[in-house]
Design an enzyme around this catalytic site. Structure first.
Site, PDB file in Angstrom:
ATOM      1  N   LEU A   1       8.462 106.032  56.546  1.00  0.00           N
ATOM      2  CA  LEU A   1       9.263 105.251  57.284  1.00  0.00           C
ATOM      3  C   LEU A   1      10.738 105.113  57.010  1.00  0.00           C
ATOM      4  CD1 LEU A   1       6.997 101.926  57.473  1.00  0.00           C
ATOM      5  CD2 LEU A   1       7.294 103.545  59.475  1.00  0.00           C
ATOM      6  N   ASP A   2      11.492 105.138  58.082  1.00  0.00           N
ATOM      7  CA  ASP A   2      12.960 105.080  57.674  1.00  0.00           C
ATOM      8  C   ASP A   2      13.254 103.673  56.537  1.00  0.00           C
ATOM      9  OD1 ASP A   2      13.474 106.987  58.951  1.00  0.00           O
ATOM     10  OD2 ASP A   2      14.422 106.025  60.856  1.00  0.00           O
ATOM     11  N   ARG A   3      14.292 103.973  55.942  1.00  0.00           N
ATOM     12  CA  ARG A   3      14.471 102.748  54.931  1.00  0.00           C
ATOM     13  C   ARG A   3      14.679 101.338  55.835  1.00  0.00           C
ATOM     14  NH1 ARG A   3      19.525 102.749  50.626  1.00  0.00           N
ATOM     15  NH2 ARG A   3      19.034 100.748  49.632  1.00  0.00           N
TER      16      ARG A   3
END
Length: 301
Positions: free
Chosen positions: A108-110
């Site tokens: 997942l993106d940060r």
């Protein structure tokens, strides 16, 4: 050992990694006897402080002896690298020193919160990753995100089928842009959109993805003219500043500010790698995001 994964992926994208004389991709499967060539890589010696990730447990949604489903908070990378000393997986390993195997199934993106899968056995990892790689309408994995976008999303726009092209900026940052089917570097990307709630100046969407491209949802929604609120890469920067400083309901006594990008991995459907049971894993909307929706939905907002 010690080379950050993003560094390795960049090398693969530029053709530095080869298998049996040909270019290798990140998903290239190797077999016994294959010849693999990688260039020499120099890495700076990590300081003892940086190498030692802090022990941190993340809220658990589901766990058994095969897999672990976490509710990842926003602002935390899933793994170390690219200027991040440690991420969720390193911190989890530190918190569970007795665990013999802990590996990320996906990313997942940060700045994206929500359901994140970790395998506790190699057999579970390969089984789950095969599910994530599968294509077609009958694929086992179903990902659904909650996204708040600027403007009034058109009811007729339910499917976005636009190829995406991943590239690096001059500063070495990863970016993605929409492209045409004629672009050989573009990869077909399909996003399904359903309106959940219409709010003053915004629309709350349920977004499902049929392909798992980098920044897919962010680029597709922005390309449709309705960027995600708080998106610092592809969003409306003036709107983002307004939401962060003045908040929603600025004329009221207690306006609600948006502290982050409004993108949350709400639901993940997978087939259990051992039992074959379909798991429906859900992470509730974080309080900071729920308060923004409530403020927008309040009378007089």
């Amino acid at each position: 050992k010690g080379v950050p994964k993003p560094h390795a992926y960049r090398g693969l994208r530029s053709g530095e990694g080869r298998a049996n004389g040909g270019r290798a991709a990140a998903d290239t499967r190797l077999a016994a006897g294959d010849e693999v060539r990688v260039p020499p890589v120099r890495t700076a010696a990590a300081s003892p402080q940086a190498a030692e990730a802090p022990a941190r447990e993340v809220p658990v949604i589901f766990e058994d002896e095969h897999l672990l489903a976490l509710d990842k908070p926003a602002g935390v990378a899933v793994h170390g690298g690219s200027g991040v000393s440690s991420g969720v997986i390193e911190q989890l390993r530190r918190a569970r020193p007795q665990a013999r195997f802990l590996e990320l199934v996906h990313r997942l993106d940060r700045e994206t919160s929500g359901v994140l899968l970790v395998a506790k056995k190699r057999s579970a990892l390969t089984h789950l990753q095969d599910q994530f790689r599968a294509h077609g309408p009958d694929k086992a994995v179903g990902k659904t995100y909650s996204a708040l976008v600027a403007g009034d999303w058109p009811a007729s726009l339910k499917v976005i089928d636009v190829p995406l092209h991943k590239y690096l900026t001059a500063e070495g940052e990863r970016r993605v842009r929409a492209t045409s089917p004629a672009d050989e570097a573009g990869r077909r990307s399909i996003t399904l959109v359903q309106v959940q709630q219409r709010l003053p100046g915004f629309t709350l969407l349920a977004v499902a993805i049929r392909t798992g491209r980098t920044h897919q949802i962010r680029v597709h929604l922005a390309g449709a003219g309705h960027p995600i609120a708080g998106d610092d890469k592809y969003g409306d920067f003036e709107l983002n500043r307004q939401l962060a400083r003045e908040g929603v309901g600025a004329g009221r006594l207690h306006p609600v500010r948006l502290p982050r990008m409004f993108l949350h991995a709400h639901r993940l459907r997978v087939t259990h790698p051992a039992t074959g049971q379909v798991l429906e894993l859900q992470a509730p909307l974080p309080e900071a995001l729920a308060r923004v929706v409530d403020a927008l939905a309040a009378p007089g907002a």
